[in-house]
Design an enzyme around this catalytic site. Structure first.
Site, PDB file in Angstrom:
ATOM      1  N   THR A   1       2.882   2.250   2.591  1.00 17.85           N
ATOM      2  CA  THR A   1       4.048   1.719   1.887  1.00 17.85           C
ATOM      3  C   THR A   1       4.917   0.774   2.722  1.00 17.85           C
ATOM      4  OG1 THR A   1       4.083   3.599   0.425  1.00 17.85           O
ATOM      5  CG2 THR A   1       6.159   2.425   0.678  1.00 17.85           C
TER       6      THR A   1
ATOM      7  N   HIS B   1      -0.807  10.587  -5.693  1.00 16.59           N
ATOM      8  CA  HIS B   1      -0.981  11.496  -4.551  1.00 16.59           C
ATOM      9  C   HIS B   1      -1.236  12.925  -5.020  1.00 16.59           C
ATOM     10  CE1 HIS B   1      -0.127   9.001  -1.101  1.00 16.59           C
ATOM     11  NE2 HIS B   1       0.958   8.522  -1.667  1.00 16.59           N
TER      12      HIS B   1
ATOM     13  N   ASP C   1       2.980   6.183  -7.647  1.00 16.30           N
ATOM     14  CA  ASP C   1       2.403   6.591  -6.365  1.00 16.30           C
ATOM     15  C   ASP C   1       2.438   8.112  -6.225  1.00 16.30           C
ATOM     16  OD1 ASP C   1       1.600   5.836  -3.485  1.00 16.30           O
ATOM     17  OD2 ASP C   1       3.368   7.095  -3.155  1.00 16.30           O
TER      18      ASP C   1
ATOM     19  N   ASP D   1       5.319   1.420  -6.853  1.00 16.93           N
ATOM     20  CA  ASP D   1       4.568   1.888  -5.688  1.00 16.93           C
ATOM     21  C   ASP D   1       3.224   2.487  -6.124  1.00 16.93           C
ATOM     22  OD1 ASP D   1       3.804   3.356  -3.269  1.00 16.93           O
ATOM     23  OD2 ASP D   1       5.877   3.019  -2.647  1.00 16.93           O
TER      24      ASP D   1
HETATM   25  P1  AMP Z   1       3.913   6.737   0.913  1.00 15.94           P
HETATM   26  O1  AMP Z   1       4.164   8.059   1.554  1.00 15.94           O
HETATM   27  O2  AMP Z   1       3.357   5.717   1.866  1.00 15.94           O
HETATM   28  O3  AMP Z   1       3.134   6.884  -0.314  1.00 15.94           O
HETATM   29  O4  AMP Z   1       5.350   6.173   0.503  1.00 15.94           O
HETATM   30  C1  AMP Z   1       5.918   6.309  -0.801  1.00 15.94           C
HETATM   31  C2  AMP Z   1       7.294   6.874  -0.679  1.00 15.94           C
HETATM   32  O5  AMP Z   1       8.117   6.005   0.088  1.00 15.94           O
HETATM   33  C3  AMP Z   1       8.056   6.980  -1.981  1.00 15.94           C
HETATM   34  O6  AMP Z   1       7.734   8.146  -2.668  1.00 15.94           O
HETATM   35  C4  AMP Z   1       9.497   6.950  -1.546  1.00 15.94           C
HETATM   36  O7  AMP Z   1      10.010   8.258  -1.489  1.00 15.94           O
HETATM   37  C5  AMP Z   1       9.458   6.381  -0.150  1.00 15.94           C
HETATM   38  N1  AMP Z   1      10.317   5.206   0.003  1.00 15.94           N
HETATM   39  C6  AMP Z   1      10.226   4.030  -0.632  1.00 15.94           C
HETATM   40  N2  AMP Z   1      11.198   3.188  -0.245  1.00 15.94           N
HETATM   41  C7  AMP Z   1      11.925   3.839   0.667  1.00 15.94           C
HETATM   42  C8  AMP Z   1      13.069   3.506   1.454  1.00 15.94           C
HETATM   43  N3  AMP Z   1      13.648   2.318   1.336  1.00 15.94           N
HETATM   44  N4  AMP Z   1      13.526   4.435   2.320  1.00 15.94           N
HETATM   45  C9  AMP Z   1      12.934   5.636   2.432  1.00 15.94           C
HETATM   46  N5  AMP Z   1      11.866   6.013   1.721  1.00 15.94           N
HETATM   47  C10 AMP Z   1      11.362   5.130   0.845  1.00 15.94           C
HETATM   48 ZN    ZN Z   2       3.354   2.945  -1.399  1.00 14.90          ZN
HETATM   49 ZN    ZN Z   3       1.876   6.717  -1.394  1.00 15.02          ZN
END
Ligand code: AMP
Ligand code: ZN
Ligand code: ZN
Length: 408
Positions: A70, A195, A191, A34
């Site tokens: 994401t 952040h 990721d 990620d």
């Molecule tokens: P973002 O906030 O857009 O950066 O998303 C990244 C976060 O998405 C990661 O740190 C994970 O904790 C979360 N994540 C990834 N896959 C899943 C999933 N299948 N279900 C819930 N959370 C997820």
């Molecule tokens: Zn992501």
């Molecule tokens: Zn992120």
């Protein structure tokens, strides 16, 4: 006939009509880190990634779907569909027909198949009589089309990274009817560090090195299990990362009364509805002050965002310029260090939002660098690599055939 169909039929005939053994077709392992930006490999020494660059194909970047968040991006990779065609238009959404909000922390909704349109690749795999196993991939926890992969795991960020690798490689070498042909792996730490600390931080460098060590471990274990020669490996990411700063703030209260709007998804892309009778007033005020951001009524969103033809996309969309943050005065004044580090979600044309694509294995050419490709192309490529009939998507196999060795 369409070139893609012709090639597929030819391919299915060579493999299927000759009744080739199931095992003789290469497996496919899809790995994602990620938030691994397209250029992260040049930030530090990455000997294990470099082995794959040498033995395979690397792209100048993987272009994410908009918003570069994401969930929309993992689901676009899985389905080959843009957000307006699979319904996954944000990490946070409201569906007025369902009367439900979606957020990724809401387990019930993450596992509710109603949110997920289109056909994810693991369903295509299973429909074609092959087996899939997902050690985390967005969407694979929901019974989409009333189906599930043969093996799947509920997302748990605490599962140690090497354990994830061991589990999927175990599924790939079961030597039983359940042995999988297609597996996925997902890691979040690159990721998270982007952040928290920003893209220029030592922490991000260490995260890239940790990712490289995991690739080293993966290759070593694949070798031990005799998987290297009969597995195509694709390493991708969902989006990139850009630094944000308190010096680049857009305060909503400077333009409108925040009470006149309902925010559904937050910075850097504010998806919002206006309170009854307030839409034109809110839009005009934001439009008049348009600096370091762009604002659109849903119907005027540029086509290229592939977002406006879905009922879940709300009435107003405000997009911060790269590195800018949009929020209310209250939110900002309560948080002294906000914003800091990095984020994503910006215009998917911004280079900083572009992600990693690297692939190696029996089907891929050696030591080739290709131009950027869109993430919605990967579904068709994956179906082709697995020799299965793809569902209808927004991708076109011809856009990725240049990466592959001649089949005949
Ligand atoms: P973002 O906030 O857009 O950066 O998303 C990244 C976060 O998405 C990661 O740190 C994970 O904790 C979360 N994540 C990834 N896959 C899943 C999933 N299948 N279900 C819930 N959370 C997820
Ligand atoms: Zn992501
Ligand atoms: Zn992120």
């Amino acid at each position: 006939m369409h070139m893609k169909k012709l090639l597929l039929i030819l391919f299915l005939c060579i493999t299927g009509c000759a009744s080739a053994e199931k095992q003789s077709e290469p497996k496919l392992l899809l790995v994602s880190f990620d938030g691994f930006r397209y250029d992260y490999l040049s930030k530090t020494d990455t000997p294990n990634f470099d082995k794959l660059v040498k033995s395979g194909v690397i792209s100048d970047g993987l272009i994410p779907v908009f918003p570069s968040k994401t969930f929309p991006n993992y689901y676009a990779i899985a389905t080959g569909l843009y957000p307006e065609n699979n319904g996954f238009i944000g990490n946070n959404m409201f569906d007025s027909e369902m009367g439900l909000f979606f957020s990724m922390g809401d387990r019930e909704q993450v596992e509710n198949p109603e949110w997920y349109g289109g056909e994810p690749i693991w369903n295509t795999v299973e429909k074609n009589g092959k087996k899939a196993g997902t050690m985390f991939w967005v969407g694979s926890e929901a019974p989409i089309q009333d189906m599930r992969p043969t093996f799947w795991k509920r997302y748990d960020g605490r599962v140690p990274n090497k354990e994830r690798i061991d589990t999927v490689l175990h599924w790939m070498t079961l030597e039983s009817d359940n042995e999988i042909d297609f597996g996925t792996l997902y890691f979040s730490f690159v990721d998270s560090q982007g952040h928290r600390h920003g893209t220029e931080s030592q922490e991000v460098i260490e995260a890239i090195q940790e990712a490289d060590e995991l690739i080293g471990y993966l290759l070593e274990q694949m070798k031990k299990k005799n998987l290297l020669d009969n597995t195509n490996l694709m390493i991708v990411s969902d989006h990139g990362m850009a630094d944000v700063s308190r010096e680049r703030l857009i305060v909503l209260d400077d333009y409108i009364d925040p009470k006149d709007i309902e925010i559904i998804s937050s910075s850097p892309v504010i998806m919002m509805n206006a309170k009854p009778g307030k839409l034109d007033e809110v839009y005009s005020a934001l439009k008049a002050g348009e600096e370091h951001y762009r604002v659109y009524k849903k119907e005027n969103l540029p086509e290229r965002f592939r977002l406006k033809n879905h009922t879940r996309t709300p009435a107003l969309i405000m997009i911060a310029d790269l590195g800018y943050t949009i929020n209310t005065a209250d939110f900002i004044s309560e948080r002294e260090n906000y914003p800091s580090g990095g984020t994503h979600g910006f215009d998917n044309q911004e280079k900083e939002m572009h992600a990693l694509f690297l692939a190696s294995g029996p089907a891929f050419k050696e030591g080739l660098r290709v131009e950027e490709i869109e993430s919605i192309e990967l579904y068709e490529l994956m179906a082709y690599l697995l020799g299965i009939e793809p569902a209808s998507t927004d991708g076109n196999l011809e856009n990725s055939l240049n990466m592959l060795k001649e089949r005949l």
